[in-house]
Design an enzyme around this catalytic site. Structure first.
Site, mmCIF file in Angstrom:
data_model
loop_
_atom_site.group_PDB
_atom_site.id
_atom_site.type_symbol
_atom_site.label_atom_id
_atom_site.label_comp_id
_atom_site.label_asym_id
_atom_site.label_seq_id
_atom_site.Cartn_x
_atom_site.Cartn_y
_atom_site.Cartn_z
ATOM 1 N N CYS A 1 -22.674 -6.876 2.109
ATOM 2 C CA CYS A 1 -21.270 -6.222 2.340
ATOM 3 C C CYS A 1 -21.079 -4.831 1.540
ATOM 4 O O CYS A 1 -21.175 -4.809 0.411
ATOM 5 C CB CYS A 1 -20.214 -6.903 2.130
ATOM 6 N N CYS B 1 -16.738 -10.323 6.136
ATOM 7 C CA CYS B 1 -16.451 -10.777 4.694
ATOM 8 C C CYS B 1 -15.109 -10.871 4.552
ATOM 9 O O CYS B 1 -14.117 -9.907 4.899
ATOM 10 C CB CYS B 1 -16.907 -9.433 4.006
ATOM 11 N N LYS C 1 -5.059 -0.873 1.720
ATOM 12 C CA LYS C 1 -4.898 0.582 2.317
ATOM 13 C C LYS C 1 -4.190 0.584 3.724
ATOM 14 O O LYS C 1 -3.421 0.956 3.908
ATOM 15 C CB LYS C 1 -5.980 1.337 2.190
#
Ligand code: MSP
Length: 477
Positions: free
Chosen positions: A124, A141, A290
């Protein structure tokens, strides 16, 4: 010497309130120890290599080092604005750090603790970590909500498995102390499932430190990053090893609690004394992200409410070891009730009365007696507990004013005899002001690490005996 560290932060994006949280915690501890007369080495910095950074730089059409220079400078500027007093700022692209990493790994390679093999599995990029199927939810993930890459690479491995029993022993006996205790138990049960060897190099990633014995490989970013805690001492020539407290959130505990002590043991270095993994916090109930657009810039909050109130709130609102939530509404609530109404008010009332009633301030008012309970709480990183205790002192002093009503004593004296207070009234009066002024000195002393610039102002007022509003009430923000 107290050696205190924070994680070194990735420079793929600017700092947010989560990074500020750990760094302020370390600063509080560092300031506390400095105030208590201890020498401190407080280290923070930026983690600048690896695939995540290589990718972020490419997206912005920058060279990785250009991105690193930009964001690392923003980190340093942010910490300065938040009154962080770190003793050194390490960057992993510093050549001296790179050299240190190469030397360290060569030692392990020569010892036979590093060998070459094929890694086949999942990676990841968000975590910068090899992960297993068990870490996935719907193929993604959990932490980064992205699908891992399937990779097959020739890499170098570190013989982590060899250190399994040793790790178990040092963790169980607290020689290497992991706190909170729930986290220690999690780490132990992870170790008990059996440790596999871990990759320490990448052959397909260019942005990293080259392995000295095989230039086709770059050092895996986590191996490089962990060694900052040692290389920083080499660079600064400060003798502070081993760290007294290493702070981080629980997301990166395994690296620090398993791989890190094993690498140190392989190199025959003393282990850090304490590792503390605090909780993760959400913003207005949601994970900081974000995409959700709820990334809070600590500077924006500090400009709106003050640096000190932000620092205070972060450690007052929820216990340091637990998950919590950041919300401006709650910040304003705490500010108004505890800083404006309780602390600010105590300072204003006490100093105004000192002036009005011409109270003579003598040395005794300013004598400092350490408060064991508050110190115990700070030293065990129970910052919330320390603040609760400090607030109890403040509330106690405010209610003492209400109880004694010094204005009535003065009034009675004037009415009866024009010559001043009766003996027992004088005693009450003097005791009250001794209590008020010494409490203000005491709480300022212990609040200084939390709100350095505001307390500097409080201490000035306590010295000059001139009250000025310090925490004006916030209305309708
Ligand atoms: N570069 C690695 C660390 C290497 S240390 C040898 C890394 N960097 S990071 O930029 O992702 O920073 C992670 C750390 O930032 C967390 O462990 C924690 O200290 C802090 N936090 C980031 N978000 C946070 C929250 N939402 N809540 C609490 N702490 C947070 O991992």
């Amino acid at each position: 010497m107290k050696y205190i560290t924070t994680p070194i932060y990735y420079i793929n994006a600017e700092p947010h309130i989560g990074h500020a949280y750990t760094t302020i915690a370390a600063d509080i501890l560092a300031r506390y120890y400095r105030n208590r007369g201890k020498k401190v080495f407080f280290l923070t910095g930026t983690d600048e290599h690896g695939q995540k950074i290589q990718k972020a730089a490419k997206n912005q059409k920058l060279k990785p080092k250009e991105l690193a220079d930009q964001i690392s400078a923003i980190y340093q500027e942010t910490w300065r604005k938040l009154d962080i007093q770190n003793d050194f700022f390490i960057r992993t692209t510093d050549l001296a750090h790179e050299k240190y990493v190469q030397d360290f790994l060569s030692r392990l390679y020569r010892k036979g603790d590093i060998y070459k093999d094929t890694y086949k599995g999942l990676y990841c990029v968000g975590c910068e970590a090899y992960i297993s199927e068990d870490d996935l939810v719907d193929g993604k993930c959990l932490l980064h909500n992205i699908e891992p890459q399937k990779i097959e690479e020739d890499v170098y491995f570190f013989r982590l498995s060899k250190y399994q029993n040793h790790l178990k022993k040092v963790i169980e006996t607290d020689i290497f102390k992991i706190r909170p205790v729930e986290r220690k138990n999690e780490v132990l049960s992870f170790i008990n499932q059996g440790l596999n060897d871990v990759a320490i190099s990448r052959s397909k990633i260019k942005w990293g430190i080259k392995l000295p014995w095989d230039k086709n490989h770059t050092c895996y970013v986590w191996t490089d990053a962990l060694l900052n805690y040692l290389s920083a001492l080499k660079i600064t020539k400060i003798k502070a090893w081993p760290p007294d407290v290493q702070l981080m959130a629980k997301d990166i505990l395994r690296f620090h609690a398993v791989i890190w002590p094993a690498m140190l043991s392989a190199a025959e270095e003393t282990l850090p004394k304490n590792i503390f993994a605090h909780g993760f916090f959400t913003v207005e109930g949601k994970k900081i992200s974000k995409t959700l657009g709820n990334v809070v810039d600590p500077i924006v909050i500090a400009e709106k409410y003050g640096v000190g109130p932000l620092r205070y709130f972060l450690f007052r609102e929820f216990p340091f070891g637990e998950d919590g939530d950041f919300s401006e509404k709650n910040l304003v609530k705490r500010y108004n009730s505890e800083l404006a109404d309780d602390f600010g008010n105590l300072l204003q009332r006490a100093l105004s009365m000192v002036n009005k009633f011409k109270v003579k301030i003598i040395k005794k008012h300013r004598e400092f007696r350490p408060n064991n309970l508050i110190e115990e709480k700070i030293e065990s990183l129970d910052f919330q507990g320390a603040l609760v205790e400090i607030n109890r002192c403040i509330k106690g002093a405010n209610s003492q004013i209400e109880k004694v009503k010094p204005w009535e004593l003065v009034d009675n004296a004037r009415k009866s005899a024009e010559i001043g207070l009766e003996t027992d009234e004088k005693t009450k009066f003097d005791e009250l002001f001794l209590h008020l002024i010494s409490t203000l000195h005491l709480v300022s002393y212990y609040l200084e690490p939390f709100m350095p610039r505001e307390i500097l102002e409080v201490q000035k007022q306590l010295k000059d005996l001139k009250p000025e509003p310090i925490f004006p009430k916030i209305r309708n923000k």
